[in-house]
Design an enzyme around this catalytic site. Structure first.
Site, short mmCIF file in Angstrom:
data_model
loop_
_atom_site.label_atom_id
_atom_site.label_comp_id
_atom_site.label_asym_id
_atom_site.label_seq_id
_atom_site.Cartn_x
_atom_site.Cartn_y
_atom_site.Cartn_z
N LYS A 91 43.35 -39.94 -3.44
CA LYS A 91 43.83 -38.56 -3.31
C LYS A 91 43.90 -37.97 -4.70
O LYS A 91 44.55 -38.53 -5.59
CB LYS A 91 45.22 -38.54 -2.66
CG LYS A 91 45.17 -38.81 -1.18
CD LYS A 91 46.51 -38.51 -0.52
CE LYS A 91 46.41 -38.69 0.98
NZ LYS A 91 45.92 -40.03 1.37
N ASP A 125 39.79 -38.51 -0.38
CA ASP A 125 40.53 -37.96 0.77
C ASP A 125 40.61 -36.44 0.61
O ASP A 125 40.57 -35.92 -0.51
CB ASP A 125 41.97 -38.49 0.79
CG ASP A 125 42.06 -39.96 1.23
OD1 ASP A 125 41.08 -40.48 1.78
OD2 ASP A 125 43.14 -40.55 1.04
N MET A 126 40.76 -35.74 1.74
CA MET A 126 40.97 -34.30 1.65
C MET A 126 42.46 -34.01 1.86
O MET A 126 43.06 -34.51 2.81
CB MET A 126 40.13 -33.56 2.70
CG MET A 126 40.23 -32.05 2.58
SD MET A 126 39.81 -31.40 0.94
CE MET A 126 38.03 -31.45 1.00
N ARG A 175 33.49 -38.15 5.41
CA ARG A 175 34.39 -38.66 6.45
C ARG A 175 34.82 -37.43 7.23
O ARG A 175 35.35 -36.48 6.65
CB ARG A 175 35.63 -39.32 5.85
CG ARG A 175 36.68 -39.65 6.94
CD ARG A 175 38.05 -39.92 6.38
NE ARG A 175 38.06 -41.13 5.58
CZ ARG A 175 38.86 -41.30 4.52
NH1 ARG A 175 39.68 -40.33 4.12
NH2 ARG A 175 38.82 -42.42 3.86
N LYS A 178 40.08 -34.73 11.89
CA LYS A 178 40.60 -33.46 12.42
C LYS A 178 41.37 -32.70 11.34
O LYS A 178 41.29 -31.48 11.25
CB LYS A 178 41.53 -33.72 13.60
CG LYS A 178 40.83 -34.12 14.88
CD LYS A 178 41.86 -34.24 16.02
CE LYS A 178 41.18 -34.67 17.30
NZ LYS A 178 42.18 -34.95 18.36
N GLY A 179 42.14 -33.42 10.53
CA GLY A 179 42.99 -32.76 9.53
C GLY A 179 44.45 -32.96 9.90
O GLY A 179 44.82 -32.87 11.07
N THR A 217 38.43 -40.85 13.80
CA THR A 217 39.28 -40.32 14.87
C THR A 217 39.68 -41.44 15.82
O THR A 217 38.99 -42.45 15.92
CB THR A 217 38.56 -39.20 15.66
OG1 THR A 217 39.42 -38.73 16.70
CG2 THR A 217 37.25 -39.68 16.28
N HIS A 218 40.82 -41.22 16.52
CA HIS A 218 41.22 -42.15 17.59
C HIS A 218 41.18 -41.41 18.93
O HIS A 218 41.73 -41.88 19.91
CB HIS A 218 42.64 -42.68 17.37
CG HIS A 218 42.95 -43.00 15.95
ND1 HIS A 218 43.49 -42.09 15.08
CD2 HIS A 218 42.76 -44.12 15.23
CE1 HIS A 218 43.63 -42.63 13.89
NE2 HIS A 218 43.19 -43.86 13.95
N ARG A 279 54.12 -38.63 8.10
CA ARG A 279 53.01 -37.87 8.70
C ARG A 279 52.48 -38.60 9.91
O ARG A 279 52.18 -38.01 10.94
CB ARG A 279 51.89 -37.66 7.68
CG ARG A 279 52.12 -36.49 6.74
CD ARG A 279 50.81 -35.93 6.22
NE ARG A 279 50.03 -36.89 5.50
CZ ARG A 279 50.20 -37.19 4.21
NH1 ARG A 279 51.11 -36.57 3.52
NH2 ARG A 279 49.44 -38.07 3.63
N ARG A 280 52.35 -39.92 9.80
CA ARG A 280 51.86 -40.72 10.94
C ARG A 280 52.84 -40.62 12.11
O ARG A 280 52.45 -40.49 13.25
CB ARG A 280 51.71 -42.20 10.55
CG ARG A 280 50.71 -42.49 9.49
CD ARG A 280 49.29 -42.55 10.02
NE ARG A 280 48.63 -41.27 10.06
CZ ARG A 280 48.06 -40.66 9.04
NH1 ARG A 280 48.07 -41.19 7.85
NH2 ARG A 280 47.46 -39.49 9.20
#
Ligand code: FDA
Length: 298
Positions: A91, A125-126, A175, A178-179, A217-218, A279-280
């Site tokens: 990051k 990473d974005m 990569r 979704k964001g 994605t999951h 966040r998770r």
């Protein structure tokens, strides 16, 4: 998100870190590099690739950014020494980009050069939207010389233009996710379906144009549709990979492996675990709900 879920998420900041940490530990490898190595070795034994992330972001302290830079270089040495199937994810704000762009870029250059010397790929990473333009510019500069890729976010309305522009300029490595950040409506899609539609439009554009894509994605709908696209373009397994987060949907990982795809797990570690973990948890209010309930003893 239901009203109850929103309430649960709003309560999280008031729960002591130690309790959040207990439940959030499923999303992080641990605090030390040795913890990360253990997890990576276990995943490698299961046939999974990995990308290692030194936790930390938005730092406003030079020493902290320098510490992260040094830590990444230690990770690179360890990947070589332990023969790990892994690369790194960085990051830019953890390396000091928001303290001083020149300072951040120098740190990043040190990491990317060290990775190149060891033939290790680096994924950028974005982060949130104030950093999008600069992150893409830095990726565009670095890719001329180094083996790097960048994450892009399907929820941002600008992403299709960014992807088309980058692909027109040369081989690209994305990569696609979704964001995760909260962005204003003017610049970001908000509906589940419109984000999915943009995700698939972006993936189609990337794969049709020969970009390498980490399909991160999951979401089962997206995974099924991605597999259809991979068939449509008759891609070999070296032309793309699926990516998932540590601690999320092991069942899907196994399913994709059994279909013959390559899968990379994102393995974060370090003492700056709180921001990443919350966040998770916000993505999964069910788990956040367990924490809130256990804290209030109900
Ligand atoms: P969605 O949120 O719809 O989740 C689909 C299903 O997965 C859920 O129904 C649930 O079953 C399960 N699930 C999802 N999250 C879970 C959780 N936390 N715990 C348990 N189950 C969960 N974002 C970003 O802005 N910049 C970045 O650089 C990255 N990098 C990144 C790397 C990798 C490898 C991944 C997989 C993701 C990212 N992300 C990211 C995060 C990404 O933008 C997104 O927020 C999450 O992946 C969740 O979105 P899904 O596509 O999984 O769908």
């Amino acid at each position: 998100m239901s009203l109850f879920d929103r309430l649960v998420v709003a309560t999280l900041p008031f729960i002591p870190r130690v309790i959040v940490g207990k439940v959030a530990s499923q999303y992080i490898a641990g605090v030390t590099l040795a913890d990360a190595v253990n997890v990576v070795q276990r995943l490698n034994q299961q046939g999974l690739l990995t990308t290692i992330d030194v936790l930390g972001e938005f730092t406003d302290r030079r020493e902290e950014a320098e510490r992260s830079t040094d830590k990444y270089i230690e990770v690179l040495d360890t990947i070589v020494a332990e023969k790990l199937e892994g690369n790194i994810s960085v990051k830019l704000t953890a390396l000091g980009l928001s303290i001083d762009p020149r300072f951040g870029r120098t740190n990043l250059w040190r990491v990317v050069k060290s990775a190149a010397d060891r033939h290790i790929f680096v994924r950028i990473d974005m982060e949130d939207s104030p950093h999008t333009t600069e992150t893409l510019e830095i990726y565009d500069e670095l890719r001329r010389e180094f083996n790097v890729g960048v994450a892009v976010q399907a929820y941002l309305k600008r992403t299709m233009d960014d992807v088309i522009r980058l692909m027109a300029k040369g081989p690209a490595n994305f990569r696609l996710c979704k964001g995760i950040y909260v962005e204003p409506e003017e610049i970001a899609y908000k509906g589940r379906e419109e984000i999915r539609e943009n995700y698939m439009a972006l993936l189609d554009r990337m794969l049709a144009g020969g970009a390498y894509v980490g399909i991160a994605t999951h979401d089962e709908v997206l995974l099924n549709r991605s597999e259809e696209l991979i068939k449509k373009y008759r891609l070999t397994r070296e032309q793309y990979e699926f990516q998932m987060l540590l601690g999320v949907r092991h069942d899907l990982r196994r399913q994709l492996l059994s279909h013959g795809h390559r899968i990379r797990t994102y393995v974060p570690f370090g003492d700056a675990w709180y921001g990443y973990s919350t966040r998770r948890l916000k993505e999964n209010p069910q788990i956040a709900g367990y924490i809130v309930k256990s804290f209030f003893g109900k």
